[in-house]
Design a protein around this motif. Sequence first.
Motif, PDB file in Angstrom:
ATOM      1  N   LYS A 246      52.345  16.864   0.068  1.00  0.00           N
ATOM      2  CA  LYS A 246      51.845  16.707   1.424  1.00  0.00           C
ATOM      3  C   LYS A 246      52.829  15.884   2.257  1.00  0.00           C
ATOM      4  CE  LYS A 246      47.695  18.667   1.443  1.00  0.00           C
ATOM      5  NZ  LYS A 246      47.299  19.720   2.409  1.00  0.00           N
ATOM      6  N   ALA A 247      52.923  16.225   3.542  1.00  0.00           N
ATOM      7  CA  ALA A 247      53.840  15.509   4.433  1.00  0.00           C
ATOM      8  C   ALA A 247      53.451  14.045   4.534  1.00  0.00           C
ATOM      9  CB  ALA A 247      53.830  16.156   5.815  1.00  0.00           C
ATOM     10  N   ALA A 248      54.460  13.185   4.602  1.00  0.00           N
ATOM     11  CA  ALA A 248      54.233  11.740   4.670  1.00  0.00           C
ATOM     12  C   ALA A 248      53.840  11.334   6.087  1.00  0.00           C
ATOM     13  CB  ALA A 248      55.480  11.000   4.240  1.00  0.00           C
ATOM     14  N   GLY A 249      53.306  10.128   6.202  1.00  0.00           N
ATOM     15  CA  GLY A 249      52.950   9.579   7.503  1.00  0.00           C
ATOM     16  C   GLY A 249      54.128   8.886   8.142  1.00  0.00           C
ATOM     17  N   LEU A 250      53.839   7.938   9.039  1.00  0.00           N
ATOM     18  CA  LEU A 250      54.882   7.262   9.793  1.00  0.00           C
ATOM     19  C   LEU A 250      55.783   6.418   8.902  1.00  0.00           C
ATOM     20  CD1 LEU A 250      55.837   6.912  12.729  1.00  0.00           C
ATOM     21  CD2 LEU A 250      54.408   4.871  12.871  1.00  0.00           C
ATOM     22  N   ASP A 251      55.257   5.924   7.766  1.00  0.00           N
ATOM     23  CA  ASP A 251      56.066   5.087   6.890  1.00  0.00           C
ATOM     24  C   ASP A 251      57.088   5.895   6.095  1.00  0.00           C
ATOM     25  OD1 ASP A 251      54.347   6.422   5.254  1.00  0.00           O
ATOM     26  OD2 ASP A 251      53.605   4.668   4.180  1.00  0.00           O
ATOM     27  N   GLY A 252      56.900   7.210   5.990  1.00  0.00           N
ATOM     28  CA  GLY A 252      57.877   8.066   5.318  1.00  0.00           C
ATOM     29  C   GLY A 252      57.667   8.246   3.835  1.00  0.00           C
ATOM     30  N   PHE A 253      56.736   7.502   3.217  1.00  0.00           N
ATOM     31  CA  PHE A 253      56.522   7.567   1.767  1.00  0.00           C
ATOM     32  C   PHE A 253      55.420   8.577   1.446  1.00  0.00           C
ATOM     33  CE2 PHE A 253      58.558   3.427   2.153  1.00  0.00           C
ATOM     34  CZ  PHE A 253      59.431   3.440   1.069  1.00  0.00           C
ATOM     35  N   SER A 254      55.734   9.553   0.605  1.00  0.00           N
ATOM     36  CA  SER A 254      54.749  10.553   0.201  1.00  0.00           C
ATOM     37  C   SER A 254      53.970  10.061  -1.010  1.00  0.00           C
ATOM     38  CB  SER A 254      55.450  11.877  -0.131  1.00  0.00           C
ATOM     39  OG  SER A 254      56.227  11.736  -1.314  1.00  0.00           O
ATOM     40  N   ALA A 255      52.939  10.822  -1.398  1.00  0.00           N
ATOM     41  CA  ALA A 255      52.131  10.455  -2.559  1.00  0.00           C
ATOM     42  C   ALA A 255      52.945  10.490  -3.843  1.00  0.00           C
ATOM     43  CB  ALA A 255      50.933  11.396  -2.674  1.00  0.00           C
ATOM     44  N   ASP A 256      54.002  11.292  -3.870  1.00  0.00           N
ATOM     45  CA  ASP A 256      54.853  11.369  -5.063  1.00  0.00           C
ATOM     46  C   ASP A 256      55.456  10.010  -5.392  1.00  0.00           C
ATOM     47  OD1 ASP A 256      56.501  13.156  -7.033  1.00  0.00           O
ATOM     48  OD2 ASP A 256      58.015  11.973  -5.981  1.00  0.00           O
ATOM     49  N   PHE A 257      55.842   9.260  -4.368  1.00  0.00           N
ATOM     50  CA  PHE A 257      56.413   7.924  -4.596  1.00  0.00           C
ATOM     51  C   PHE A 257      55.397   7.006  -5.256  1.00  0.00           C
ATOM     52  CE2 PHE A 257      56.319   3.595  -2.777  1.00  0.00           C
ATOM     53  CZ  PHE A 257      57.397   3.059  -3.480  1.00  0.00           C
ATOM     54  N   TYR A 258      54.176   6.977  -4.728  1.00  0.00           N
ATOM     55  CA  TYR A 258      53.144   6.093  -5.271  1.00  0.00           C
ATOM     56  C   TYR A 258      52.803   6.459  -6.716  1.00  0.00           C
ATOM     57  CZ  TYR A 258      52.266   4.248  -0.589  1.00  0.00           C
ATOM     58  OH  TYR A 258      52.389   3.625   0.636  1.00  0.00           O
ATOM     59  N   LYS A 259      52.762   7.756  -7.011  1.00  0.00           N
ATOM     60  CA  LYS A 259      52.433   8.185  -8.367  1.00  0.00           C
ATOM     61  C   LYS A 259      53.557   7.855  -9.347  1.00  0.00           C
ATOM     62  CE  LYS A 259      49.611  12.055  -6.709  1.00  0.00           C
ATOM     63  NZ  LYS A 259      49.470  13.532  -6.669  1.00  0.00           N
ATOM     64  N   THR A 260      54.793   8.114  -8.940  1.00  0.00           N
ATOM     65  CA  THR A 260      55.934   7.899  -9.831  1.00  0.00           C
ATOM     66  C   THR A 260      56.163   6.415 -10.103  1.00  0.00           C
ATOM     67  OG1 THR A 260      56.984   9.900  -8.955  1.00  0.00           O
ATOM     68  CG2 THR A 260      58.379   8.371 -10.181  1.00  0.00           C
ATOM     69  N   ALA A 261      56.049   5.594  -9.075  1.00  0.00           N
ATOM     70  CA  ALA A 261      56.348   4.164  -9.203  1.00  0.00           C
ATOM     71  C   ALA A 261      55.097   3.321  -9.427  1.00  0.00           C
ATOM     72  CB  ALA A 261      57.083   3.682  -7.947  1.00  0.00           C
ATOM     73  N   TRP A 262      53.993   3.939  -9.803  1.00  0.00           N
ATOM     74  CA  TRP A 262      52.708   3.242  -9.884  1.00  0.00           C
ATOM     75  C   TRP A 262      52.757   1.992 -10.753  1.00  0.00           C
ATOM     76  CZ3 TRP A 262      48.442   2.796  -7.299  1.00  0.00           C
ATOM     77  CH2 TRP A 262      47.304   2.276  -7.891  1.00  0.00           C
ATOM     78  N   ASN A 263      53.374   2.050 -11.896  1.00  0.00           N
ATOM     79  CA  ASN A 263      53.382   0.903 -12.812  1.00  0.00           C
ATOM     80  C   ASN A 263      54.084  -0.316 -12.216  1.00  0.00           C
ATOM     81  OD1 ASN A 263      51.986   2.265 -14.834  1.00  0.00           O
ATOM     82  ND2 ASN A 263      53.856   3.032 -15.798  1.00  0.00           N
ATOM     83  N   VAL A 264      54.989  -0.096 -11.279  1.00  0.00           N
ATOM     84  CA  VAL A 264      55.717  -1.202 -10.640  1.00  0.00           C
ATOM     85  C   VAL A 264      54.995  -1.681  -9.386  1.00  0.00           C
ATOM     86  CG1 VAL A 264      57.877  -1.870  -9.511  1.00  0.00           C
ATOM     87  CG2 VAL A 264      57.934  -0.437 -11.555  1.00  0.00           C
ATOM     88  N   ILE A 265      54.472  -0.770  -8.595  1.00  0.00           N
ATOM     89  CA  ILE A 265      53.941  -1.121  -7.270  1.00  0.00           C
ATOM     90  C   ILE A 265      52.421  -1.212  -7.223  1.00  0.00           C
ATOM     91  CG2 ILE A 265      55.921   0.067  -6.237  1.00  0.00           C
ATOM     92  CD1 ILE A 265      54.024   2.316  -5.418  1.00  0.00           C
ATOM     93  N   LYS A 266      51.733  -0.912  -8.326  1.00  0.00           N
ATOM     94  CA  LYS A 266      50.272  -0.774  -8.263  1.00  0.00           C
ATOM     95  C   LYS A 266      49.559  -2.046  -7.830  1.00  0.00           C
ATOM     96  CE  LYS A 266      49.426  -1.683 -13.202  1.00  0.00           C
ATOM     97  NZ  LYS A 266      48.822  -1.121 -14.445  1.00  0.00           N
ATOM     98  N   SER A 267      50.047  -3.211  -8.241  1.00  0.00           N
ATOM     99  CA  SER A 267      49.336  -4.443  -7.888  1.00  0.00           C
ATOM    100  C   SER A 267      49.293  -4.645  -6.382  1.00  0.00           C
ATOM    101  CB  SER A 267      50.000  -5.648  -8.560  1.00  0.00           C
ATOM    102  OG  SER A 267      51.333  -5.798  -8.119  1.00  0.00           O
ATOM    103  N   ASP A 268      50.385  -4.314  -5.681  1.00  0.00           N
ATOM    104  CA  ASP A 268      50.422  -4.473  -4.226  1.00  0.00           C
ATOM    105  C   ASP A 268      49.601  -3.401  -3.528  1.00  0.00           C
ATOM    106  OD1 ASP A 268      52.359  -6.739  -3.973  1.00  0.00           O
ATOM    107  OD2 ASP A 268      53.651  -5.331  -5.029  1.00  0.00           O
ATOM    108  N   ASP A 269      49.616  -2.178  -4.056  1.00  0.00           N
ATOM    109  CA  ASP A 269      48.794  -1.116  -3.471  1.00  0.00           C
ATOM    110  C   ASP A 269      47.308  -1.431  -3.640  1.00  0.00           C
ATOM    111  OD1 ASP A 269      51.119   0.221  -2.880  1.00  0.00           O
ATOM    112  OD2 ASP A 269      51.088   1.435  -4.697  1.00  0.00           O
TER     113      ASP A 269
END
Length: 389
Positions: A246-269
């Motif tokens: 799916k197309a990303a919003g204004l920040d430019g980050f798609s869902a693929d980024f959140y899924k791939t990097a989840w173990n590193v970024i999950k606490s902040d999300d």
Amino acid sequence: MARLYDLGFSGHIFTWRRGNVWERIDRALANDHWLNDFLYTTVSHLSMTGYDHRPLLISINSSINSTKANFIYLNVWSSHPDFMNQVTSVWAIYHNDNPWVKLWILHKKLAAKLTSWNWQTFDNLNTRVVEAEAIVNDLEYKLSQNPNFETDLYNANEGLLNAIHLQEQLLHQKATQNHWGTETQAIIDNAVEHFQKLFTKSEVVRTEVKGNLFDHCRHYTSTLKLADIPSEEEIKTTLNSIDSNKAAGLDGFSADFYKTAWNVIKSDDIDVVQAFFTGQEPIKYFTSSIIVLITKETVCNRWDQFRPISLTSVISKIISKVLVARIQPHLNRIINNNQTAFIKGRSIVDNVLLSHELYQDLDKRCRGREYDLQIRYLQSLSHHSLRFF
């Protein structure tokens, strides 16, 4: 009242000491205007060395030039073996008490990091494909002369296929980006003028909704706990339900980024999603959206042949989907059976068939006065005044 944000820090967590008491009492604060102009401001805690307070070193860099293209995360990046190293190098060195501001600045820092890394790693993809193909051709010739090159040719073919796959992924995502030519601003102004007029038509007078109509379900809805703080599992399940392409919003980050990097970024999300449910107001970076025009017909030469949609950030989608997933199982009990559209398990066709039967009955003779039936067809919601909502 001015809204000030803690700019965070890198280095030792405490800035003041008296005996065995350590505290962080020195902070650098900034408002929205500062963050917009100097987003890449960093605060470093230096060594005390003879003082009871730790000096703060503030490094100020101007924001990215406004003429530069907006950041767009490319899904092909996640397949590179060095991708997670790039994410970890940014995510591991920043602290901030406000989860919204922390994730905002981490996004901006990572966007700059990935943009630079992309130029170094993926900019020469076309060249890599050509070089890999040349190696395959050379090995094919050598194999015709010497059968010992069989393994080398197999490995070279694997390398060529991988390079072509990366190239196709990159081109596919870039192909979804719109290019309007040199008259971009004139087109934007004309589109804005059209849809502003469309969405600001005269107000529609509507009957006031009586609150007592909902008394029968008020107690039931009060027990649903729709605003409870979501767990990590609920947030992750919601994220997985979002299409990675799916197309990303204004920040430019798609869902693929959140899924791939989840173990590193999950606490902040998780922190920002839970902060929303505790009543902490999100910053504009996460609530802003991009309006995109979707064509209704094969060839479009008028603005009414486009349908506007909003592209929001993944964080915004997660929050919305959590709320939707919680209330959806209860809609059949809350909403009257007369409402057949937009409810799972119901069909708007039922009302269409009922209207058709009523219309056919108009031809039948009846005792008493004759009545006229006026049928009004509403425009599609994309063409209706925003006052409708």
